[in-house]
Design an enzyme around this catalytic site. Structure first.
Site, PDB file in Angstrom:
ATOM      1  CB  SER A 143     -12.323  -0.038 -38.599  1.00  0.00           C
ATOM      2  OG  SER A 143     -12.794  -0.316 -40.081  1.00  0.00           O
ATOM      3  CE1 TYR A 156     -16.766  -2.107 -36.299  1.00  0.00           C
ATOM      4  CE2 TYR A 156     -16.114  -1.208 -38.416  1.00  0.00           C
ATOM      5  CZ  TYR A 156     -15.991  -2.112 -37.520  1.00  0.00           C
ATOM      6  OH  TYR A 156     -14.598  -2.757 -37.302  1.00  0.00           O
TER       7      TYR A 156
HETATM    8  N1  LIG Z   1     -12.402  -8.486 -38.862  1.00  0.00           N
HETATM    9  C1  LIG Z   1     -12.182  -7.243 -39.700  1.00  0.00           C
HETATM   10  O1  LIG Z   1     -12.406  -7.371 -40.791  1.00  0.00           O
HETATM   11  C2  LIG Z   1     -11.841  -6.027 -38.791  1.00  0.00           C
HETATM   12  C3  LIG Z   1     -11.307  -4.984 -39.624  1.00  0.00           C
HETATM   13  C4  LIG Z   1     -11.095  -3.758 -38.942  1.00  0.00           C
HETATM   14  C5  LIG Z   1     -11.333  -3.721 -37.679  1.00  0.00           C
HETATM   15  N2  LIG Z   1     -11.648  -4.707 -36.986  1.00  0.00           N
HETATM   16  C6  LIG Z   1     -11.678  -4.598 -35.410  1.00  0.00           C
HETATM   17  O2  LIG Z   1     -11.020  -5.547 -34.934  1.00  0.00           O
HETATM   18  C7  LIG Z   1     -11.447  -5.833 -33.557  1.00  0.00           C
HETATM   19  C8  LIG Z   1     -11.711  -7.377 -33.211  1.00  0.00           C
HETATM   20  O3  LIG Z   1     -12.665  -7.848 -34.100  1.00  0.00           O
HETATM   21  P1  LIG Z   1     -12.216  -9.272 -35.010  1.00  0.00           P
HETATM   22  O4  LIG Z   1     -12.379  -9.143 -36.330  1.00  0.00           O
HETATM   23  O5  LIG Z   1     -11.240  -9.955 -34.172  1.00  0.00           O
HETATM   24  O6  LIG Z   1     -13.736 -10.282 -34.365  1.00  0.00           O
HETATM   25  P2  LIG Z   1     -14.070 -10.963 -33.363  1.00  0.00           P
HETATM   26  O7  LIG Z   1     -13.481 -12.332 -33.551  1.00  0.00           O
HETATM   27  O8  LIG Z   1     -15.654 -11.266 -33.180  1.00  0.00           O
HETATM   28  O9  LIG Z   1     -13.418 -10.425 -31.939  1.00  0.00           O
HETATM   29  C9  LIG Z   1     -14.225  -9.659 -31.201  1.00  0.00           C
HETATM   30  C10 LIG Z   1     -13.668  -9.752 -29.725  1.00  0.00           C
HETATM   31  O10 LIG Z   1     -14.259  -8.736 -28.877  1.00  0.00           O
HETATM   32  C11 LIG Z   1     -14.750  -9.309 -27.772  1.00  0.00           C
HETATM   33  N3  LIG Z   1     -15.740  -8.621 -27.361  1.00  0.00           N
HETATM   34  C12 LIG Z   1     -16.980  -8.092 -27.935  1.00  0.00           C
HETATM   35  N4  LIG Z   1     -17.731  -7.435 -26.921  1.00  0.00           N
HETATM   36  C13 LIG Z   1     -16.826  -7.468 -25.714  1.00  0.00           C
HETATM   37  C14 LIG Z   1     -17.401  -6.945 -24.379  1.00  0.00           C
HETATM   38  N5  LIG Z   1     -18.400  -6.363 -24.387  1.00  0.00           N
HETATM   39  N6  LIG Z   1     -16.587  -7.074 -23.632  1.00  0.00           N
HETATM   40  C15 LIG Z   1     -15.256  -7.890 -23.741  1.00  0.00           C
HETATM   41  N7  LIG Z   1     -14.783  -8.608 -24.935  1.00  0.00           N
HETATM   42  C16 LIG Z   1     -15.726  -8.047 -25.995  1.00  0.00           C
HETATM   43  C17 LIG Z   1     -15.363 -10.733 -28.144  1.00  0.00           C
HETATM   44  O11 LIG Z   1     -15.389 -11.703 -27.256  1.00  0.00           O
HETATM   45  P3  LIG Z   1     -16.431 -12.141 -26.281  1.00  0.00           P
HETATM   46  O12 LIG Z   1     -17.711 -12.455 -27.208  1.00  0.00           O
HETATM   47  O13 LIG Z   1     -15.921 -13.553 -25.657  1.00  0.00           O
HETATM   48  O14 LIG Z   1     -16.840 -11.151 -25.370  1.00  0.00           O
HETATM   49  C18 LIG Z   1     -13.983 -11.111 -29.196  1.00  0.00           C
HETATM   50  O15 LIG Z   1     -13.038 -11.620 -28.507  1.00  0.00           O
HETATM   51  C19 LIG Z   1     -12.740  -5.237 -33.531  1.00  0.00           C
HETATM   52  O16 LIG Z   1     -12.373  -3.880 -32.739  1.00  0.00           O
HETATM   53  C20 LIG Z   1     -13.067  -4.902 -35.019  1.00  0.00           C
HETATM   54  O17 LIG Z   1     -13.827  -3.504 -35.174  1.00  0.00           O
HETATM   55  C21 LIG Z   1     -11.915  -5.857 -37.563  1.00  0.00           C
END
Ligand SMILES: NC(=O)c1ccc[n+]([C@@H]2O[C@H](COP(=O)([O-])OP(=O)(O)OC[C@H]3O[C@@H](n4cnc5c(N)ncnc54)[C@H](OP(=O)(O)O)[C@@H]3O)[C@@H](O)[C@H]2O)c1
Length: 250
Positions: A143, A156
């Site tokens: 991130s 975070y």
């Molecule tokens: N969105 C942003 O602005 C942003 C910016 C920078 C970085 N990120 C990073 O991008 C990554 C993906 O996030 P996203 O934004 O795509 O959000 P998201 O749609 O909420 O995706 C998160 C994913 O992680 C899975 N997950 C969470 N806990 C888990 C566990 N214990 N075991 C297995 N799977 C798990 C969730 O699936 P289940 O609930 O089905 O397990 C979901 O598929 C994260 O690492 C986040 O920190 C996001």
């Protein structure tokens, strides 16, 4: 399947939504066989069906990757099914917002378990097949919060800063053995990551941030994964920082 990643096998954690789901779809569209890991089985199944309907190969593996046994088992299941492991993308992640004084320490610990330790577990397990092959790609989704933070994002950012350090050390450890290790650090990306935040005001603040006008789409990050993994192994891209053009937080 034909494509830049034909005959390659990939595993994506967090593949039930957001960046992980988009990445699984993009890797499959590029020809890779893809294992999808997350806890929501139904969402994984739907995504596997989309990949198969397009002529690809995919495998749904349901589980919590913060449990080391699960992380180890999903790597083994991928190698068993596809015969190899060329790409590991760690996108599973969770977010809470709280400063130190108000922190729920159980939430803080849980975030470190998912955002940091789960990635350590999958990397640890993936290195055995990748070392045997003499090749591989490990991409950890960090991130922009890796390098800067504010009181609200402290826990975070701590998890992502530690992930950044782990990724950098792993690159130096296994890069010389043909394994490319890269951190992609996105900014505001239009996903549902805010929905798990327990405090309503903080949830609304993060929702507004990730849904801001001009935010990245999950497909932008997914395309970056495909680009990196399609490069010759000699090109060891180690970090990619992606900002939405109008993102003023970082
Ligand atoms: N969105 C942003 O602005 C942003 C910016 C920078 C970085 N990120 C990073 O991008 C990554 C993906 O996030 P996203 O934004 O795509 O959000 P998201 O749609 O909420 O995706 C998160 C994913 O992680 C899975 N997950 C969470 N806990 C888990 C566990 N214990 N075991 C297995 N799977 C798990 C969730 O699936 P289940 O609930 O089905 O397990 C979901 O598929 C994260 O690492 C986040 O920190 C996001």
């Amino acid at each position: 399947m034909t494509g830049a990643l034909a005959n390659r096998a990939a595993l994506v954690t967090g593949a039930s939504s957001g960046i992980g789901q988009a990445t699984a779809l993009a890797l499959a569209a590029a020809g890779a066989s893809v294992a999808l890991v997350a806890r929501r089985a139904e969402r994984l199944r739907e995504t596997v069906e989309r990949i198969e309907a397009a002529g690809g190969k995919a495998l749904a593996l349901t589980g919590d990757v913060a449990e080391e046994r699960v992380a180890t088992d999903v790597i083994a299941a991928t190698v068993e099914r596809f015969g190899r492991l060329d790409v590991l993308v760690n996108s599973a992640g969770t977010m809470q917002a709280a400063n130190v004084e108000d922190a729920d320490t159980d939430q803080w610990r849980r975030m470190l378990e998912v955002n940091l330790l789960a990635t350590l577990y999958t990397c640890h397990a993936a290195l055995r097949p990748m070392r045997a092959q003499g090749s591989g790609n490990i991409i950890n989704i960090g991130s922009l919060a890796c390098r800067t933070t504010s009181p609200l994002y402290n826990s975070y950012a701590t998890s992502k800063s530690a992930l950044n350090a782990m990724t950098d050390g792993l690159r130096k450890e296994v890069g010389p053995h043909g394994i490319r290790v890269c951190m992609i650090a996105p900014g505001a990306t239009r996903t549902g990551i805010a929905e798990g935040i327990t405090d309503p005001a903080h949830r609304e603040a993060i929702r507004a941030y990730v849904q801001q006008d001009g935010a990245l789409e999950p497909e932008d990050v997914a395309a970056t994964v495909v680009f990196i993994t399609s490069l010759p192994a000699r090109a060891n891209i180690s970090e990619v920082w992606i900002r939405a053009t109008r993102d003023t937080l970082y």
